[in-house]
Write a protein that holds these residues in place. Structure first.
Motif, PDB file in Angstrom:
ATOM      1  N   HIS A   1       0.849  -1.192   0.000  1.00  0.00           N
ATOM      2  CA  HIS A   1       0.000   0.000   0.000  1.00  0.00           C
ATOM      3  C   HIS A   1       0.887   1.246   0.000  1.00  0.00           C
ATOM      4  O   HIS A   1       1.378   1.690   1.036  1.00  0.00           O
ATOM      5  CB  HIS A   1      -0.918  -0.015   1.217  1.00  0.00           C
ATOM      6  CG  HIS A   1      -1.801   1.196   1.318  1.00  0.00           C
ATOM      7  ND1 HIS A   1      -2.509   1.701   0.245  1.00  0.00           N
ATOM      8  CD2 HIS A   1      -2.103   2.001   2.385  1.00  0.00           C
ATOM      9  CE1 HIS A   1      -3.190   2.756   0.626  1.00  0.00           C
ATOM     10  NE2 HIS A   1      -2.959   2.957   1.923  1.00  0.00           N
TER      11      HIS A   1
ATOM     12  N   ALA B   1      -0.695   7.525  -1.429  1.00  0.00           N
ATOM     13  CA  ALA B   1      -0.745   8.533  -0.364  1.00  0.00           C
ATOM     14  C   ALA B   1      -0.518   9.912  -0.955  1.00  0.00           C
ATOM     15  O   ALA B   1       0.104  10.058  -2.010  1.00  0.00           O
ATOM     16  CB  ALA B   1       0.298   8.241   0.708  1.00  0.00           C
TER      17      ALA B   1
ATOM     18  N   ASN C   1      -4.832   9.361   2.950  1.00  0.00           N
ATOM     19  CA  ASN C   1      -3.763   8.718   3.715  1.00  0.00           C
ATOM     20  C   ASN C   1      -4.281   7.850   4.859  1.00  0.00           C
ATOM     21  O   ASN C   1      -3.744   6.769   5.125  1.00  0.00           O
ATOM     22  CB  ASN C   1      -2.813   9.773   4.288  1.00  0.00           C
ATOM     23  CG  ASN C   1      -2.072  10.531   3.204  1.00  0.00           C
ATOM     24  OD1 ASN C   1      -2.196  10.231   2.029  1.00  0.00           O
ATOM     25  ND2 ASN C   1      -1.303  11.530   3.602  1.00  0.00           N
TER      26      ASN C   1
ATOM     27  N   THR D   1      -6.105   4.030   3.799  1.00  0.00           N
ATOM     28  CA  THR D   1      -5.395   2.892   4.397  1.00  0.00           C
ATOM     29  C   THR D   1      -6.381   1.948   5.090  1.00  0.00           C
ATOM     30  O   THR D   1      -6.258   0.716   4.992  1.00  0.00           O
ATOM     31  CB  THR D   1      -4.344   3.395   5.398  1.00  0.00           C
ATOM     32  OG1 THR D   1      -3.381   4.195   4.708  1.00  0.00           O
ATOM     33  CG2 THR D   1      -3.637   2.234   6.082  1.00  0.00           C
TER      34      THR D   1
ATOM     35  N   LEU E   1       2.254  -1.548   4.656  1.00  0.00           N
ATOM     36  CA  LEU E   1       1.961  -0.116   4.619  1.00  0.00           C
ATOM     37  C   LEU E   1       3.261   0.666   4.529  1.00  0.00           C
ATOM     38  O   LEU E   1       4.164   0.483   5.343  1.00  0.00           O
ATOM     39  CB  LEU E   1       1.199   0.297   5.883  1.00  0.00           C
ATOM     40  CG  LEU E   1       1.086   1.805   6.135  1.00  0.00           C
ATOM     41  CD1 LEU E   1       0.237   2.477   5.062  1.00  0.00           C
ATOM     42  CD2 LEU E   1       0.517   2.086   7.532  1.00  0.00           C
TER      43      LEU E   1
ATOM     44  N   SER F   1       5.047   3.894   5.272  1.00  0.00           N
ATOM     45  CA  SER F   1       4.871   5.064   6.119  1.00  0.00           C
ATOM     46  C   SER F   1       6.065   6.004   5.983  1.00  0.00           C
ATOM     47  O   SER F   1       6.924   5.823   5.105  1.00  0.00           O
ATOM     48  CB  SER F   1       4.655   4.638   7.576  1.00  0.00           C
ATOM     49  OG  SER F   1       4.281   5.742   8.367  1.00  0.00           O
TER      50      SER F   1
ATOM     51  N   LYS G   1      -0.453   9.955   8.396  1.00  0.00           N
ATOM     52  CA  LYS G   1       0.285   8.693   8.242  1.00  0.00           C
ATOM     53  C   LYS G   1       0.439   7.976   9.587  1.00  0.00           C
ATOM     54  O   LYS G   1       0.443   6.744   9.647  1.00  0.00           O
ATOM     55  CB  LYS G   1       1.655   8.953   7.612  1.00  0.00           C
ATOM     56  CG  LYS G   1       1.599   9.471   6.177  1.00  0.00           C
ATOM     57  CD  LYS G   1       0.980   8.465   5.219  1.00  0.00           C
ATOM     58  CE  LYS G   1       1.894   7.321   4.899  1.00  0.00           C
ATOM     59  NZ  LYS G   1       1.336   6.412   3.884  1.00  0.00           N
TER      60      LYS G   1
ATOM     61  N   ALA H   1      -2.644   6.110  10.033  1.00  0.00           N
ATOM     62  CA  ALA H   1      -2.620   4.900   9.208  1.00  0.00           C
ATOM     63  C   ALA H   1      -1.803   3.810   9.890  1.00  0.00           C
ATOM     64  O   ALA H   1      -2.194   2.632   9.901  1.00  0.00           O
ATOM     65  CB  ALA H   1      -2.044   5.220   7.826  1.00  0.00           C
TER      66      ALA H   1
ATOM     67  N   CYS I   1      -3.211  -0.072  11.263  1.00  0.00           N
ATOM     68  CA  CYS I   1      -2.586  -1.359  10.927  1.00  0.00           C
ATOM     69  C   CYS I   1      -2.029  -2.042  12.174  1.00  0.00           C
ATOM     70  O   CYS I   1      -2.092  -3.266  12.308  1.00  0.00           O
ATOM     71  CB  CYS I   1      -1.491  -1.155   9.889  1.00  0.00           C
ATOM     72  SG  CYS I   1      -2.127  -0.703   8.248  1.00  0.00           S
TER      73      CYS I   1
ATOM     74  N   THR J   1       4.083  -2.628   8.775  1.00  0.00           N
ATOM     75  CA  THR J   1       4.298  -1.196   8.521  1.00  0.00           C
ATOM     76  C   THR J   1       5.796  -0.934   8.396  1.00  0.00           C
ATOM     77  O   THR J   1       6.579  -1.388   9.240  1.00  0.00           O
ATOM     78  CB  THR J   1       3.712  -0.347   9.658  1.00  0.00           C
ATOM     79  OG1 THR J   1       2.302  -0.556   9.727  1.00  0.00           O
ATOM     80  CG2 THR J   1       3.981   1.136   9.430  1.00  0.00           C
TER      81      THR J   1
END
Length: 649
Positions: A372, A375, A393, A397, A414, A416, A431, A434, A438, A456
């Motif tokens: 992912h 963003a 963002n 997510t 993810l 970041s 972020k 997000a 997760c 992440t």
């Protein structure tokens, strides 16, 4: 022109004085104190005649067309010719006028060697003094040169080393030479050792890595090396150690002035890192990806497109590219069609905000691994458009993560940013939210989380990404400057795009084995932060120009939401090493899934209705480090009822 004219005449006067004193000195060296018994008129006559002869000879042979700073073998040859002719003519004149009755026959020979030393020695002393002053200037300026290792110990290498040692502006420092043949091993070229032959290249790199200069950041090939049968092996070695590859200009170009010997073309952006790039265990990454169905969101962006390139090289079963931008998606799709025509792929126009569209994509293509990368990343734009930043963002997510959970995806990764640590702006806070989502999913019991691992990966700026500082500096350089820096003290962490993506893939491989259990996140080791103003100076130097002389560096002031320095870790999340160099593990605080789901639902309502003040308030509930901008600072946002609300920009 006037300055050059004056310098050439100063050099001419110097040489005439040396010629005038050379005859009596030579006579003194020959007979010692007995010179007092020679008639003064004979010595004065001979010295005067020789001075006139030497003046004509020196000018005729072009001793003043060269530059003393760059005195070379050709200049020595010209001096030798001029001195030989002058001494020979004096010998003939004295023979015709006085039959040489009074002068020792060896005096002209002594005079030849003496005058060569007087003329050549002065030039050599001047050159050494200038080169040393250049070296001192470089030390004073703190100029960091890029350490390079040359392959090939021929004339091209010699010319390049000579120029790099002589120039104050070269960004390169040759720290070793590897020869194509055994003959020159152990010898020295302008203070640089020929260390070994090419079959010992890797041993040489390892030895240099432990030395004073550290790992060479460039492996530079001469023309002969480029044609060598083993050059493909050197490419692999350079890649393994994170070194970039380049080539020297052709010797003919150097001699004809068609190329700048200080420029190794092309100038690679990796030279700006100040450290070697990380290289990882690609076999394990291949094992993770080969034969799997992979989805990349934000596939047309800087990180997303590089993810697509590297993933495609590992042989996935299929590759799905998702992006909201038509042109970016088209560009990466065409690239894949050319490079991997047999790889099954789908390019999907879709926005991660659209929960229905995301669900359709997952139902249709059934990905097993999801990266992912979609963003909004530009701090000032998101600061001016906070609701849009949250919708993409943060809530985007959530949409992707819940789709992964529902579809039983094996691993979701993810992407970041370091701006999520103690965020001073909406982009960083979005972020961090997000990350929190997760993390919350990763800590759920298996019967609730399902089979998906939520990984992440946090890292800093990538060199060369769209909208980043390096492309901006490039455009400003092409326009002649100035290069704009927001603050003299501002620093950032940097990686190359390729390096960041390789570490992301390695992190994904680690994460699928449960390393992130309990909500841990991966943080990429980015070395030391780089001062942006130093980066600007380095780019100017790498372009062959001088900072603040050829190109101005202008300080413009910090932008809205911009921090002086970025952090990779929160104070409460000390880093823990992993089994992979360059990948660290952090354990930031985890928010309960029930709470975060409730706040995200409220965020969706406020952001969708563009209720900016409510959106900022909700962000600060989950990210207490984030302080919402004060209302009333001349940046206009539409509120939920259609009126205009002022918020800080």
């Amino acid at each position: 022109m006037l300055r050059t004219f004056q310098r050439s005449h100063i050099a001419f006067v110097h040489d005439i004085i040396m010629a005038a004193i050379s005859f009596p000195l030579a006579l003194y060296l020959r007979v010692g104190d007995g010179v007092v018994y020679y008639a003064p008129q004979n010595i004065l006559f001979s010295s005067g005649i020789f001075t006139l002869i030497a003046a004509v000879s020196f000018w005729y042979f072009g001793l003043y067309r060269g530059i003393w700073r760059y005195a070379s073998l050709n200049d020595v040859i010209r001096i030798a010719k001029a001195v030989s002719v002058a001494v020979a003519v004096l010998f003939i004149v004295l023979f015709l006028t006085a039959r040489l009755d009074w002068m020792p026959r060896s005096a002209p020979i002594i005079q030849w060697f003496l005058l060569m030393a007087l003329l050549g020695g002065a030039r050599l002393t001047y050159r050494i003094a200038k080169d040393k002053s250049t070296a001192r200037a470089l030390v004073r300026q703190g100029t960091a040169r890029v350490p390079v290792l040359l392959i090939g110990a021929g004339d091209e290498a010699e010319a390049f080393i000579r120029e790099t040692e002589r120039s104050a502006n070269t960004p390169f420092k040759v720290i070793g030479i590897v020869s194509l043949t055994q003959g020159r091993v152990g010898r020295n070229m302008h203070g640089v050792d020929v260390l070994a032959t090419v079959d010992q290249l890797e041993d040489v790199i390892q030895k240099l890595q432990k030395g004073r200069h550290g790992l060479p950041r460039r492996l530079v090939l001469s023309g002969d090396a480029l044609r060598h049968e083993d050059n493909a092996k050197w490419v692999e070695i350079a890649d393994r150690y994170g070194m970039t590859l380049a080539r020297l200009p052709k010797l003919g170009d150097l001699r004809e002035g068609l190329a700048d010997p200080l420029q190794i073309r092309p100038v690679a952006i990796e030279d700006l890192l100040g450290r070697p790039q990380a290289r990882l265990d690609r076999d394990r990454v291949r094992e993770m990806i080969a034969g799997k169905r992979v989805l990349v969101t934000g596939a047309g962006g800087s990180i997303g497109s590089e993810l697509v390139r590297q993933i495609a090289s590992y042989g996935p079963d299929s590759l799905t590219l998702l992006d909201a931008g038509e042109f970016q998606l088209y560009a990466i799709d065409m690239e894949m069609a050319e490079k991997y025509p047999d790889l099954p792929r789908e390019s999907i126009l879709g926005d991660v905000r659209d929960q229905t569209r995301i669900g359709q994509v997952f139902d249709l293509y059934k990905p097993e691994i999801v990266f992912h990368a979609a963003a909004y990343k530009h701090v000032p734009l998101v600061e001016h458009n906070p609701n849009e930043g949250i919708l993409t963002n943060t809530l985007g997510t959530r949409n992707v993560a819940e789709a992964c959970r529902a579809a039983g995806v094996g691993t979701m990764v993810l992407i970041s940013t370091d701006k999520a640590v103690n965020p001073a702006n909406v982009m960083g806070a979005s972020k961090r939210l997000a990350e929190c989502y997760c993390q919350a999913l990763e800590t759920l019991p298996l019967d609730q989380r399902g089979s998906t691992r939520f990984v992440t990966v946090r890292f800093g700026n990538v060199l060369g990404s769209t909208g980043s500082v390096v492309p901006l500096f490039k455009r400003q350089l092409e326009a002649g400057g100035p290069l704009t820096v927001t603050h003299e003290g501002i620093t950032r962490y940097f990686m190359t795009i390729a390096e960041a993506v390789e570490l992301v893939l390695q992190s994904a491989e680690l994460g699928r084995h449960g390393v992130t259990e309990g909500g841990k996140i991966f943080v990429l080791d980015m070395g030391r932060p780089v001062k942006i103003i130093d980066l600007a100076r380095q780019m100017i130097l790498l372009s062959g120009l001088q900072p603040d002389k050829d190109v101005e560096i202008k300080v413009t002031g910090l932008r809205p939401g911009e921090k002086l320095y970025e952090e990779l870790f929160h104070d409460s999340e000390p880093p823990v090493p992993t089994e992979t160099d360059g990948v660290l593990l952090a354990a930031p605080r985890v928010v309960d899934y029930g709470l975060i789901k409730q706040v995200f639902d409220a965020l969706e309502d406020s952001a969708t209705n563009r209720n900016t003040s409510k959106t900022l308030e909700l962000i600060s509930q989950l990210v207490p480090e984030f302080q919402p901008p004060e209302i009333g600072v001349k940046s206009i946002f539409a509120d939920s009822n259609g009126s205009e609300t002022e918020a800080a920009s």
